[in-house]
Design a protein around this motif. Sequence first.
Motif, mmCIF file in Angstrom:
data_model
loop_
_atom_site.group_PDB
_atom_site.id
_atom_site.type_symbol
_atom_site.label_atom_id
_atom_site.label_comp_id
_atom_site.label_asym_id
_atom_site.label_seq_id
_atom_site.Cartn_x
_atom_site.Cartn_y
_atom_site.Cartn_z
ATOM 1 N N ASP A 95 0.577 -1.629 -0.415
ATOM 2 C CA ASP A 95 -0.336 -0.059 0.048
ATOM 3 C C ASP A 95 0.902 1.586 0.303
ATOM 4 N N THR A 139 -14.670 4.777 0.498
ATOM 5 C CA THR A 139 -14.167 5.871 0.161
ATOM 6 C C THR A 139 -16.545 6.130 -0.483
ATOM 7 N N TRP A 178 -3.927 4.963 -0.517
ATOM 8 C CA TRP A 178 -4.799 5.927 0.517
ATOM 9 C C TRP A 178 -4.348 7.819 0.316
ATOM 10 N N GLY A 210 -11.898 1.725 -2.012
ATOM 11 C CA GLY A 210 -12.176 0.471 -0.717
ATOM 12 C C GLY A 210 -13.486 1.366 -0.043
ATOM 13 N N GLU A 211 -13.570 0.708 0.917
ATOM 14 C CA GLU A 211 -14.895 0.449 1.806
ATOM 15 C C GLU A 211 -14.885 1.624 2.662
ATOM 16 N N THR A 253 -2.944 -0.557 -2.052
ATOM 17 C CA THR A 253 -3.898 0.483 -1.766
ATOM 18 C C THR A 253 -3.594 1.832 -1.910
ATOM 19 N N ARG A 267 -6.045 -0.255 -5.635
ATOM 20 C CA ARG A 267 -7.136 -0.101 -4.935
ATOM 21 C C ARG A 267 -7.374 1.116 -4.732
ATOM 22 N N ARG A 311 -9.856 -1.061 -8.307
ATOM 23 C CA ARG A 311 -11.688 -0.785 -7.458
ATOM 24 C C ARG A 311 -11.006 0.428 -6.681
ATOM 25 N N VAL A 319 -9.023 4.549 -2.169
ATOM 26 C CA VAL A 319 -9.378 5.096 -1.011
ATOM 27 C C VAL A 319 -9.190 6.554 -1.141
ATOM 28 N N SER A 350 -9.128 9.505 4.210
ATOM 29 C CA SER A 350 -10.271 8.618 4.604
ATOM 30 C C SER A 350 -11.420 10.399 4.948
#
Length: 644
Positions: free
Chosen positions: A278, A392, A327, A389-390, A325, A350, A387, A352, A330
């Motif tokens: 990440d 987002t 980041w 991240g949750e 990911t 991924r 995709r 975010v 967030s």
Amino acid sequence: MAKSAARKRTAAKAPAGKARAFGRSLKDFPELNEAELKLIEQTRNGELAYFGEEIQKSVDEKKTRTIRAGLVRFLALGGDDATPVHERGVRVQGATIKGELDLQGCTLAGDLNLWNCELTDTLTLHSARARTVNLEGSRCQDIEADGVEIAGDLDLRDKFVAQGAVRLLGAKIEGNLDCGGGQFAGQDKDGNALLCDGIEVGGGVYLRNGFEAQGAVRLIVANIKGDLSCIGGRFEGADEDGDALVCDSMQVGGDVFLSGKFVAQGMVRLLGANIAGDLVCAGGSFGALPEKPATTTDEKPKEAAAAPVPTVLPLIAARATVQGTLWLGSTRSPVQFHGGVDITGAHVGRMVDAVTEHTKPREPDAAPAGAGDSPAFLMLDGLVYDRFGELTDMSAQGRIAFLRLQRDNVLGKDFKPQPWTQMVKALREAGHTDAAREVAIEYEKARRSAGWLNSKTLLDNALWGLHWLYGVLVGYGHRPLRLVAITLGLWLAFGIFYHYAAVQGVFAPSNPLVFQNSAYAQCSPDYDRFAEELPPKVGNWYWCKALPAEYTTFNPYLYSLDLILPLVDLQQDKDWAPIIPTPHQHDSMRHWMVNYMLDLFSLDGWRLGHLVRFVMWFEILFGWAASLLFVSVAAGFIKRMDAE
């Protein structure tokens, strides 16, 4: 007496063997002081030569704890036959090491541990080989260690201070490079504090937990098998280009942490970096301006320092690859961005971010003075991700706001379609089909607003209008059922209009055998059977009971449906038609046009027929166009954005 006896015993042990290079024999260090004698004795036994917990500041204490750098080198290389060194190597704490400690090209016999020591001059480790080098808590000038090979760790941590630049170009460290809590206060002529270009680290690189650098930190083409952790690190300096942390083409086998109160006052560059884990920016501060120095009260006025130039792009990760990911913050761990983020051409597993539907771009052409939880603007062309991240915001408006963070010119004359198509693809593959449709529709609006259809010629204007109409009717192919709803609405509205026109006597049978039959004269609007006795009364074909029962009864709603559905024949438009009065001769074209317009928009039963005729034509044309458009979209003849 004891000191003199110790020196005699040490000198007596030195054999008169073959000649050695200078510094490789104890006899090259005459007049050993107490600190040096203690170091020799403790090194022979593999014990710590302890002189204090901290670096000594007073002159008197330094005199009693000063060791010549040449003697440390002598012991680090294994001493001689009369002065053997334990396998543990050299272990010193709290001493002052005077002079240049030159270990260039040397192979150290054991570990080199200099804890809480002060090195008064340069530490040179060019092309040296060592097992472990530990300068924890020590203070030194510059370190020259290009090409050094260390089988264990290199520790420059826990209050370590470098007052000059530290060079580790091309170094090979099989363990960790730990600079956590270290202070790199020096710079070279280019403004660099820590240079690790081409370094190979078998473990992790730790620039965290109080790490401070007053110049740029370079990890260009570095190969790090573990993590690069800058959690809580402060990068307060920059080189000539305004870069605080330069990691171009870096290879990282773990994660990269630029988080947890991480601060960079210059640019963080990750151009072409390859990160197997990440890239975490949550909780960091990028492009933060340094605090203003306190004003002085001296009588003599001082020239005001030039204001620092804000960093427009505090984070550049163009063409980087993040297999895990990325980041960018967030809602739980916001990031402070004092400018924009460049991730053009990057490949990310991924995403975010903290962008929501309420996020707005902040001064896209210059870095704003304040920071926000999301970048001031984004550079996204060529960015590919799988995709989100949750954490987002996955709503359509949130993702549109993300795309709207691009620069004004990219959303205008230099419009880039790739970020939009990538967003639609990722949303659709993640199962957010409704959000994908909304983003695709917004994309069509954005490229039309950007001037994709320049309204310079009549043809351009026509294409612009057709594109707009395409969006209104079927949402650019993504909302085909909208066309069904519009068609139903028009059918009902026109049916009401035809009903009103029929009540006004506009409609009549189109079959001449019925229309001209005297048996049905009472149904004609011209019929007047009480004209001589009472005010005129006219007939109406719509509700005339004299019509034969076998003739098609006029129904305004079926009539509207017959017109708007070209492939349906309900016999209404064949058997019924509006009555259009014969135009009169006029003296001029202007006179004719005026009277024609008056006839057209008059609600008089006879004159209303003109308007009914135009409405019928419009409904027929709309029906054909809508049917063809619906079939084309449903069958895929017209490609939608996500199907391209």
